[in-house]
Design a protein around this motif. Structure first.
Motif, PDB file in Angstrom:
ATOM      1  N   SER A 149     -14.806  76.770 -52.176  1.00  0.00           N
ATOM      2  CA  SER A 149     -16.732  76.548 -53.864  1.00  0.00           C
ATOM      3  C   SER A 149     -15.924  76.307 -54.337  1.00  0.00           C
ATOM      4  O   SER A 149     -16.909  75.448 -55.086  1.00  0.00           O
ATOM      5  N   LEU A 150     -14.914  77.112 -54.936  1.00  0.00           N
ATOM      6  CA  LEU A 150     -14.530  76.672 -56.690  1.00  0.00           C
ATOM      7  C   LEU A 150     -14.381  75.364 -56.610  1.00  0.00           C
ATOM      8  O   LEU A 150     -14.887  74.259 -57.631  1.00  0.00           O
ATOM      9  N   LEU A 151     -13.020  74.473 -55.561  1.00  0.00           N
ATOM     10  CA  LEU A 151     -12.771  73.129 -55.521  1.00  0.00           C
ATOM     11  C   LEU A 151     -13.527  72.206 -55.840  1.00  0.00           C
ATOM     12  O   LEU A 151     -13.892  71.263 -56.610  1.00  0.00           O
ATOM     13  N   LYS A 152     -15.066  72.350 -54.932  1.00  0.00           N
ATOM     14  CA  LYS A 152     -16.274  71.800 -54.221  1.00  0.00           C
ATOM     15  C   LYS A 152     -16.216  71.446 -55.187  1.00  0.00           C
ATOM     16  O   LYS A 152     -17.186  70.250 -55.731  1.00  0.00           O
ATOM     17  N   LYS A 153     -17.044  72.843 -56.066  1.00  0.00           N
ATOM     18  CA  LYS A 153     -17.503  72.817 -57.391  1.00  0.00           C
ATOM     19  C   LYS A 153     -17.431  72.163 -58.478  1.00  0.00           C
ATOM     20  O   LYS A 153     -18.298  71.539 -59.279  1.00  0.00           O
ATOM     21  N   MET A 154     -15.971  71.995 -58.808  1.00  0.00           N
ATOM     22  CA  MET A 154     -15.276  71.453 -59.613  1.00  0.00           C
ATOM     23  C   MET A 154     -15.144  70.042 -60.422  1.00  0.00           C
ATOM     24  O   MET A 154     -14.887  69.113 -60.786  1.00  0.00           O
ATOM     25  N   ILE A 155     -14.570  69.583 -58.459  1.00  0.00           N
ATOM     26  CA  ILE A 155     -14.166  68.019 -57.841  1.00  0.00           C
ATOM     27  C   ILE A 155     -15.710  67.438 -58.086  1.00  0.00           C
ATOM     28  O   ILE A 155     -15.287  65.835 -58.225  1.00  0.00           O
ATOM     29  N   GLY A 156     -16.134  67.410 -57.517  1.00  0.00           N
ATOM     30  CA  GLY A 156     -17.639  67.258 -56.994  1.00  0.00           C
ATOM     31  C   GLY A 156     -18.623  68.058 -55.918  1.00  0.00           C
ATOM     32  O   GLY A 156     -18.105  67.588 -54.634  1.00  0.00           O
ATOM     33  N   SER A 157     -19.404  67.634 -56.300  1.00  0.00           N
ATOM     34  CA  SER A 157     -20.420  69.064 -55.328  1.00  0.00           C
ATOM     35  C   SER A 157     -21.355  67.197 -53.810  1.00  0.00           C
ATOM     36  O   SER A 157     -20.633  68.037 -52.937  1.00  0.00           O
ATOM     37  N   ASP A 158     -20.677  66.454 -53.936  1.00  0.00           N
ATOM     38  CA  ASP A 158     -20.997  65.758 -53.059  1.00  0.00           C
ATOM     39  C   ASP A 158     -19.409  65.333 -51.910  1.00  0.00           C
ATOM     40  O   ASP A 158     -20.201  64.981 -51.275  1.00  0.00           O
ATOM     41  N   ILE A 159     -19.072  65.835 -52.429  1.00  0.00           N
ATOM     42  CA  ILE A 159     -17.297  65.686 -51.482  1.00  0.00           C
ATOM     43  C   ILE A 159     -17.864  66.829 -50.089  1.00  0.00           C
ATOM     44  O   ILE A 159     -18.184  67.899 -51.154  1.00  0.00           O
ATOM     45  N   SER A 160     -17.803  66.041 -49.060  1.00  0.00           N
ATOM     46  CA  SER A 160     -17.983  67.199 -48.248  1.00  0.00           C
ATOM     47  C   SER A 160     -16.938  68.490 -47.858  1.00  0.00           C
ATOM     48  O   SER A 160     -15.891  68.776 -48.394  1.00  0.00           O
ATOM     49  N   ASP A 161     -17.398  69.490 -46.663  1.00  0.00           N
ATOM     50  CA  ASP A 161     -17.237  70.716 -47.003  1.00  0.00           C
ATOM     51  C   ASP A 161     -15.325  70.664 -46.791  1.00  0.00           C
ATOM     52  O   ASP A 161     -14.229  71.383 -46.363  1.00  0.00           O
ATOM     53  N   LYS A 162     -15.165  69.510 -45.485  1.00  0.00           N
ATOM     54  CA  LYS A 162     -14.222  69.038 -44.577  1.00  0.00           C
ATOM     55  C   LYS A 162     -13.263  68.719 -45.631  1.00  0.00           C
ATOM     56  O   LYS A 162     -11.652  68.677 -45.440  1.00  0.00           O
ATOM     57  N   TYR A 163     -13.476  67.246 -46.447  1.00  0.00           N
ATOM     58  CA  TYR A 163     -12.479  66.971 -46.690  1.00  0.00           C
ATOM     59  C   TYR A 163     -11.845  67.985 -47.610  1.00  0.00           C
ATOM     60  O   TYR A 163     -10.670  68.262 -48.390  1.00  0.00           O
ATOM     61  N   ILE A 164     -12.565  69.217 -48.438  1.00  0.00           N
ATOM     62  CA  ILE A 164     -11.648  70.267 -49.169  1.00  0.00           C
ATOM     63  C   ILE A 164     -10.853  71.388 -48.328  1.00  0.00           C
ATOM     64  O   ILE A 164      -9.535  71.301 -48.691  1.00  0.00           O
ATOM     65  N   LYS A 165     -11.468  71.740 -47.303  1.00  0.00           N
ATOM     66  CA  LYS A 165     -10.598  72.417 -46.260  1.00  0.00           C
ATOM     67  C   LYS A 165      -9.517  71.989 -45.777  1.00  0.00           C
ATOM     68  O   LYS A 165      -7.989  71.616 -45.942  1.00  0.00           O
ATOM     69  N   ASN A 166      -9.255  70.188 -46.434  1.00  0.00           N
ATOM     70  CA  ASN A 166      -8.080  68.825 -46.017  1.00  0.00           C
ATOM     71  C   ASN A 166      -7.080  69.375 -46.524  1.00  0.00           C
ATOM     72  O   ASN A 166      -5.701  69.233 -46.396  1.00  0.00           O
ATOM     73  N   VAL A 167      -7.789  69.476 -47.804  1.00  0.00           N
ATOM     74  CA  VAL A 167      -7.022  69.566 -49.125  1.00  0.00           C
ATOM     75  C   VAL A 167      -6.084  71.451 -49.532  1.00  0.00           C
ATOM     76  O   VAL A 167      -5.096  71.608 -49.667  1.00  0.00           O
ATOM     77  N   THR A 168      -7.017  71.599 -48.829  1.00  0.00           N
ATOM     78  CA  THR A 168      -6.480  73.052 -49.091  1.00  0.00           C
ATOM     79  C   THR A 168      -5.803  74.186 -47.952  1.00  0.00           C
ATOM     80  O   THR A 168      -5.335  74.858 -48.213  1.00  0.00           O
ATOM     81  N   ASP A 169      -5.671  73.202 -46.642  1.00  0.00           N
ATOM     82  CA  ASP A 169      -5.207  73.794 -45.920  1.00  0.00           C
ATOM     83  C   ASP A 169      -3.958  74.170 -46.160  1.00  0.00           C
ATOM     84  O   ASP A 169      -2.861  75.605 -45.835  1.00  0.00           O
ATOM     85  N   SER A 170      -3.059  73.599 -46.422  1.00  0.00           N
ATOM     86  CA  SER A 170      -1.730  73.503 -46.999  1.00  0.00           C
ATOM     87  C   SER A 170      -1.550  74.015 -48.540  1.00  0.00           C
ATOM     88  O   SER A 170      -0.019  74.382 -49.578  1.00  0.00           O
TER      89      SER A 170
END
Length: 307
Positions: free
Chosen positions: A59-80
């Motif tokens: 939630s924090l990363l999505k709000k700070m990077i850009g709210s238009d970014i998909s949840d799937k994108y954020i999860k791909n970044v944060t998985d590792s």
């Protein structure tokens, strides 16, 4: 003979600086502490262990990077990613955001970083350091970079973090060459500070927060205005523990600039928290603790000014 060895070592170190730009495109093999890439003048510091707090991290990363970014994108970044360090604001720029994500960055994360759907790419030259692939989010302008296999940097302006990354990496290389037992730190005072020890501790599973200008944070936490004449604070340290209900239990330690303010602050807080299970105690003449305040994920983001 010793003099010759030192001169040779310095020459080798100079060569590493000179050729650093070649190696930097692929990422340094030196392990740089993620927290060391944040500037030492942020108004707010936060550390989030991802495994225990994945929902908060995403939630924090999505709000700070850009709210238009998909949840799937954020999860791909944060998985590792193992842990996220955040620095918010400074005296000269209240809107500054610096983020350092520590972990073994997977192939999926690297592919996500280069997504042309959300980002444009350029090679960025950082002073005498290396050439880095920097990705800029098309809507928000936030910049991302993966300078090493174990680090992702995200910022409104990523150049200062890359400069710190290179200084840390190069100081470690020089120290190894000279087999020095001295610290690799480029800023010893910063690394010995209370905020560095508290937020930079990677062994804890709680969310940790440090604020040097915390009045608005406490106001948002309590939902009531505070008197700046009473709450004259040097800093606040906060620790957030996730509860089975999904909410967070917040423990705060406040350091006051004047001893005579503590009794007034205790009286105020006890009234403000009367209908809660939170406890207010004093540990000494300058420190006051509030333990057990419960907040939701959205309330936590609101307290941090991240909406």
């Amino acid at each position: 003979m010793k003099r010759t060895n030192v001169l040779l070592a310095l020459a080798a170190a100079a060569a590493l600086f000179a050729f650093g730009s070649c190696a930097s495109v692929m990422g340094s093999r030196v392990k740089v502490n993620a927290f060391d890439t944040l500037n030492s003048d942020s108004l707010v510091y936060m550390s989030v262990p991802v495994g225990v707090h994945s929902e908060l991290t995403n939630s924090l990363l999505k709000k700070m990077i850009g709210s238009d970014i998909s949840d799937k994108y954020i999860k791909n970044v944060t998985d590792s990613i193992d842990r996220v360090y955040i620095g918010l604001g400074s005296a000269s720029n209240k809107n500054r955001i610096q983020i350092a994500c520590d972990g073994t960055v997977s192939t999926a994360s690297k592919l996500a970083l280069s997504s042309t759907e959300y980002f444009t790419k350029k090679i960025q030259n950082v002073n005498t350091a290396g050439l880095y692939q920097v990705y800029t989010e098309k809507q928000s302008g936030m910049q991302l970079c993966n300078p090493g296999s174990d680090l992702i940097l995200i910022a409104t302006d990523i150049t200062p973090q890359l400069e710190k990354y290179d200084r840390e990496a190069n100081s470690q290389i020089i120290s190894d060459i000279l087999t020095s037992s001295s610290s690799n730190s480029n800023n010893v005072e910063w690394k010995q500070s209370e905020v560095y020890k508290f937020v930079g501790d990677s062994s804890v599973n709680t969310v940790r927060l440090y604020m040097s200008k915390p009045l608005s944070f406490i106001t948002n936490l309590l939902g009531t205005s505070l008197s700046s004449s009473i709450f004259q604070l040097n800093f606040i340290e906060g620790e957030f523990t996730k509860l089975p209900s999904g909410k967070y239990s917040v423990d705060l330690d406040m350091e006051f600039s004047k001893e005579n303010l503590i009794p007034k602050a205790v009286a105020f807080l006890k009234v403000a928290l009367l209908m809660t299970e939170a406890k207010v105690t004093t540990s000494d003449s300058n420190h006051l603790s509030v333990k057990g305040v419960q907040v939701s994920l959205s309330q936590m983001q609101n307290m941090l000014g991240i909406r």
